[in-house]
Design a protein around this motif. Structure first.
Motif, PDB file in Angstrom:
ATOM      1  N   SER A  36      54.131  34.889  48.026  1.00 46.73           N
ATOM      2  CA  SER A  36      54.551  33.438  47.717  1.00 46.73           C
ATOM      3  C   SER A  36      53.171  32.996  47.076  1.00 46.73           C
ATOM      4  N   PRO A  37      53.510  31.731  46.268  1.00 52.81           N
ATOM      5  CA  PRO A  37      51.976  31.305  45.747  1.00 52.81           C
ATOM      6  C   PRO A  37      50.981  31.065  46.300  1.00 52.81           C
ATOM      7  N   GLY A  38      51.069  30.512  47.679  1.00 51.06           N
ATOM      8  CA  GLY A  38      50.109  30.482  48.467  1.00 51.06           C
ATOM      9  C   GLY A  38      49.169  31.898  48.688  1.00 51.06           C
ATOM     10  N   GLU A  39      50.148  32.972  49.103  1.00 51.34           N
ATOM     11  CA  GLU A  39      49.488  34.436  49.062  1.00 51.34           C
ATOM     12  C   GLU A  39      48.732  34.741  47.809  1.00 51.34           C
ATOM     13  N   ASP A  40      49.558  34.419  46.520  1.00 49.60           N
ATOM     14  CA  ASP A  40      48.779  34.758  45.253  1.00 49.60           C
ATOM     15  C   ASP A  40      47.455  34.194  45.114  1.00 49.60           C
ATOM     16  N   SER A  41      47.295  32.892  45.503  1.00 53.07           N
ATOM     17  CA  SER A  41      46.081  32.225  45.169  1.00 53.07           C
ATOM     18  C   SER A  41      45.020  33.014  46.242  1.00 53.07           C
ATOM     19  N   LEU A  42      45.281  33.571  47.177  1.00 53.44           N
ATOM     20  CA  LEU A  42      44.260  34.358  48.093  1.00 53.44           C
ATOM     21  C   LEU A  42      43.753  35.399  47.424  1.00 53.44           C
ATOM     22  N   LEU A  43      44.630  36.038  46.350  1.00 55.62           N
ATOM     23  CA  LEU A  43      44.022  37.238  45.615  1.00 55.62           C
ATOM     24  C   LEU A  43      43.546  37.036  44.321  1.00 55.62           C
ATOM     25  N   GLU A  44      43.559  35.562  43.675  1.00 54.68           N
ATOM     26  CA  GLU A  44      43.126  35.389  42.447  1.00 54.68           C
ATOM     27  C   GLU A  44      41.880  35.858  42.155  1.00 54.68           C
ATOM     28  N   GLU A  45      40.861  35.812  42.718  1.00 54.47           N
ATOM     29  CA  GLU A  45      39.586  36.282  42.454  1.00 54.47           C
ATOM     30  C   GLU A  45      39.365  37.542  42.035  1.00 54.47           C
ATOM     31  N   TRP A  46      40.359  38.491  42.428  1.00 51.16           N
ATOM     32  CA  TRP A  46      40.493  39.995  42.118  1.00 51.16           C
ATOM     33  C   TRP A  46      41.313  40.457  41.015  1.00 51.16           C
ATOM     34  N   LEU A  47      42.043  39.461  40.459  1.00 49.88           N
ATOM     35  CA  LEU A  47      43.011  39.751  39.626  1.00 49.88           C
ATOM     36  C   LEU A  47      42.092  40.199  38.329  1.00 49.88           C
ATOM     37  N   ASP A  48      41.032  39.789  37.736  1.00 50.98           N
ATOM     38  CA  ASP A  48      40.537  40.281  36.558  1.00 50.98           C
ATOM     39  C   ASP A  48      39.451  40.971  36.839  1.00 50.98           C
ATOM     40  N   LYS A  49      39.226  41.636  37.979  1.00 49.68           N
ATOM     41  CA  LYS A  49      38.244  42.584  38.590  1.00 49.68           C
ATOM     42  C   LYS A  49      38.520  43.927  37.830  1.00 49.68           C
ATOM     43  N   PRO A  50      37.689  44.867  37.382  1.00 47.14           N
ATOM     44  CA  PRO A  50      38.045  46.138  37.429  1.00 47.14           C
ATOM     45  C   PRO A  50      38.559  46.889  38.466  1.00 47.14           C
ATOM     46  N   ILE A  51      39.648  47.479  38.279  1.00 47.76           N
ATOM     47  CA  ILE A  51      40.143  48.210  39.631  1.00 47.76           C
ATOM     48  C   ILE A  51      39.010  48.907  40.477  1.00 47.76           C
ATOM     49  N   GLU A  52      38.168  49.470  39.901  1.00 49.23           N
ATOM     50  CA  GLU A  52      37.217  50.305  40.608  1.00 49.23           C
ATOM     51  C   GLU A  52      36.167  49.503  41.447  1.00 49.23           C
ATOM     52  N   ASP A  53      36.143  48.326  40.998  1.00 54.68           N
ATOM     53  CA  ASP A  53      35.302  47.398  41.848  1.00 54.68           C
ATOM     54  C   ASP A  53      36.144  46.695  43.150  1.00 54.68           C
ATOM     55  N   THR A  54      37.335  47.043  43.180  1.00 53.68           N
ATOM     56  CA  THR A  54      38.254  46.589  44.263  1.00 53.68           C
ATOM     57  C   THR A  54      38.233  47.763  45.621  1.00 53.68           C
ATOM     58  N   TYR A  55      37.924  49.339  45.099  1.00 54.01           N
ATOM     59  CA  TYR A  55      38.044  50.337  46.043  1.00 54.01           C
ATOM     60  C   TYR A  55      37.446  50.157  47.213  1.00 54.01           C
ATOM     61  N   SER A  56      36.409  49.538  47.477  1.00 57.28           N
ATOM     62  CA  SER A  56      35.739  49.409  48.804  1.00 57.28           C
ATOM     63  C   SER A  56      35.373  48.057  48.954  1.00 57.28           C
ATOM     64  N   ASP A  57      36.074  47.026  48.570  1.00 58.19           N
ATOM     65  CA  ASP A  57      35.956  45.676  48.853  1.00 58.19           C
ATOM     66  C   ASP A  57      36.629  45.511  50.204  1.00 58.19           C
ATOM     67  N   LYS A  58      35.866  45.100  51.302  1.00 57.90           N
ATOM     68  CA  LYS A  58      36.376  44.829  52.491  1.00 57.90           C
ATOM     69  C   LYS A  58      37.059  43.503  52.571  1.00 57.90           C
ATOM     70  N   ALA A  59      36.587  42.289  51.747  1.00 58.59           N
ATOM     71  CA  ALA A  59      37.086  41.209  51.966  1.00 58.59           C
ATOM     72  C   ALA A  59      38.568  41.268  51.133  1.00 58.59           C
ATOM     73  N   LEU A  60      38.824  42.080  50.228  1.00 58.70           N
ATOM     74  CA  LEU A  60      40.155  42.069  49.327  1.00 58.70           C
ATOM     75  C   LEU A  60      41.012  42.928  50.737  1.00 58.70           C
ATOM     76  N   GLU A  61      40.415  44.160  51.287  1.00 57.68           N
ATOM     77  CA  GLU A  61      41.318  44.842  52.363  1.00 57.68           C
ATOM     78  C   GLU A  61      41.535  43.851  53.116  1.00 57.68           C
ATOM     79  N   SER A  62      41.042  43.032  53.950  1.00 57.23           N
ATOM     80  CA  SER A  62      41.422  42.091  54.750  1.00 57.23           C
ATOM     81  C   SER A  62      42.424  40.989  54.335  1.00 57.23           C
ATOM     82  N   ILE A  63      42.473  40.480  53.376  1.00 60.13           N
ATOM     83  CA  ILE A  63      43.360  39.659  52.750  1.00 60.13           C
ATOM     84  C   ILE A  63      44.823  40.330  52.557  1.00 60.13           C
ATOM     85  N   LEU A  64      44.550  41.441  51.829  1.00 66.29           N
ATOM     86  CA  LEU A  64      45.846  42.577  51.826  1.00 66.29           C
ATOM     87  C   LEU A  64      46.585  42.789  53.011  1.00 66.29           C
TER      88      LEU A  64
END
Length: 127
Positions: free
Chosen positions: A7-35
């Protein structure tokens, strides 16, 4: 290309990771928690029935994939959600060295001996 996963609200939670290189997200605990939060209801809807019995008795290790299948048949089948033509994907993996995936198709029972509905309670009764 759409980057929307919810949903739009859920997408806004992920906004800060959309432009990051995927390699930078592999061990990101904050992203893991939101997902986990964003996918919780979908996970429950898709796997809740298959995981119900294991929650009652705990890990059965090798038998867990088959116990999960029995739980799915008991719960979803009991509600009539496993009608002929539906399918379920079963995936099992060991310690990372070997994995197996197969699809099961629901069909009408072929003999009167198996027409009675399967249930875990009936399994327990005959043991």
């Amino acid at each position: 290309v759409s980057t929307s996963i919810g949903s739009p609200g859920e997408d806004s939670l992920l906004e800060e990771w959309l432009d990051k290189p995927i390699e930078d997200t592999y061990s990101d605990k904050a992203l893991e928690s939101i997902l986990k939060k964003v996918s919780a209801s979908s996970f429950q809807q898709r796997l809740g029935d298959a995981n119900a019995a294991s929650k009652e008795i705990g890990n059965t290790y090798t038998a867990s994939v088959f116990f999960g299948l029995a739980s799915l048949i008991d719960r979803a089948g009991g509600r009539g959600d496993l009608s002929p033509g539906k399918s379920a994907v079963v995936f099992s993996y060991g310690s990372g060295a070997l994995a197996t995936m197969y699809r099961l198709h629901v069909r009408e029972p072929t003999t009167s001996a198996i027409r009675e509905r399967f249930s875990i309670a009936k399994m327990v009764e005959v043991m």
